[in-house]
Motif scaffolding. Structure first.
Motif, short mmCIF file in Angstrom:
data_model
loop_
_atom_site.label_atom_id
_atom_site.label_comp_id
_atom_site.label_asym_id
_atom_site.label_seq_id
_atom_site.Cartn_x
_atom_site.Cartn_y
_atom_site.Cartn_z
N ASP A 23 0.84 -1.20 0.00
CA ASP A 23 0.00 0.00 0.00
C ASP A 23 0.87 1.25 0.00
OD1 ASP A 23 -1.77 2.08 0.47
OD2 ASP A 23 -2.22 1.47 2.52
N ARG A 24 0.70 2.08 -1.02
CA ARG A 24 1.37 3.38 -1.05
C ARG A 24 0.38 4.49 -1.39
NH1 ARG A 24 4.30 0.00 0.48
NH2 ARG A 24 6.54 -0.23 0.17
N ASP A 25 -0.92 4.15 -1.35
CA ASP A 25 -1.92 5.11 -1.79
C ASP A 25 -3.05 5.37 -0.80
OD1 ASP A 25 -0.75 5.47 -4.43
OD2 ASP A 25 -1.45 3.44 -4.86
N SER A 26 -3.23 4.51 0.19
CA SER A 26 -4.38 4.66 1.08
C SER A 26 -4.23 5.90 1.95
CB SER A 26 -4.53 3.43 1.98
OG SER A 26 -3.51 3.43 2.96
N PRO A 27 -5.34 6.43 2.45
CA PRO A 27 -5.26 7.56 3.38
C PRO A 27 -4.42 7.23 4.62
CG PRO A 27 -7.51 7.28 2.60
CD PRO A 27 -6.72 6.10 2.09
N GLU A 28 -4.49 5.97 5.07
CA GLU A 28 -3.72 5.57 6.25
C GLU A 28 -2.21 5.65 5.98
OE1 GLU A 28 -7.75 4.07 6.40
OE2 GLU A 28 -6.20 3.69 4.90
N TYR A 29 -1.81 5.14 4.82
CA TYR A 29 -0.39 5.21 4.47
C TYR A 29 0.04 6.66 4.29
CZ TYR A 29 3.85 5.51 1.81
OH TYR A 29 5.10 5.87 1.40
N LEU A 30 -0.73 7.44 3.55
CA LEU A 30 -0.35 8.83 3.29
C LEU A 30 -0.26 9.63 4.59
CD1 LEU A 30 -2.44 9.45 0.05
CD2 LEU A 30 0.03 8.99 0.24
N ALA A 31 -1.11 9.32 5.55
CA ALA A 31 -1.04 10.00 6.85
C ALA A 31 0.20 9.58 7.63
CB ALA A 31 -2.30 9.72 7.67
N ARG A 33 3.09 8.42 6.28
CA ARG A 33 4.34 8.60 5.53
C ARG A 33 5.32 9.58 6.19
NH1 ARG A 33 4.01 9.71 -0.72
NH2 ARG A 33 2.99 11.56 0.05
#
Length: 156
Positions: A23-31, A33
């Motif tokens: 996963d590099r696109d979900s809101p969880e990952y982006l938050a 990062r």
């Protein structure tokens, strides 16, 4: 390059993969990062304090024009007595596509399915607010490594 410099490689995927898989696109990952990168830089600093050279392998496209980010990296180098250099590894899109396809990672499926859009969305290194050198990674690894070492030596 890291072995030739007597250093370690810190790859952003090694920090991200155990927590987020592909996963590099979900809101969880982006938050998360920014914290993942904070962890990566903390590990880098620990190694620098120990006198170990560090090669951070990460995209960094989001910080090309971030003066505060660049200042923080320069400050880390100052604190630890290290020298810092920024290398942009680059190859033509066709070479990159072959490498991404060969890697076979689930996170790359969307890139490969919309390759032209992926390439169009790559960071514009012309906007980088810090000095850097570009290494053509389409060449054999020994040639690219020698070129990187020459360019690094010229920076000092």
């Amino acid at each position: 390059l890291a072995p030739r410099l007597g250093g370690v490689i810190l790859n952003s995927d090694d920090v991200t993969q155990p927590l987020f898989g592909d996963d590099r696109d979900s809101p969880e990952y982006l938050a998360a990062r920014p914290k993942l990168y904070d962890a990566l830089y903390a590990i880098a600093e620990t190694n620098l304090w120990a006198g170990v050279s560090v090669l951070v392998d990460a995209p960094h496209g989001a910080v090309l024009d971030d003066v505060a980010w660049h200042a923080s990296i320069e400050e880390m180098a100052r604190r630890t007595g290290a020298r810092v250099a920024f290398l942009r590894c680059h190859c033509e899109p066709a070479v990159m596509r072959g490498r991404v396809a060969a890697r076979g990672a689930l996170r790359d499926r969307a890139k490969l399915a919309a390759w032209d859009a992926f390439i169009a969305g790559q960071p514009d290194w012309g906007r980088a607010r810090f000095p850097h050198v570009t290494i053509d990674t389409a060449r054999p690894i020994a040639e690219a490594t020698d070129d990187a070492l020459r360019k690094l030596a010229a920076l000092t």
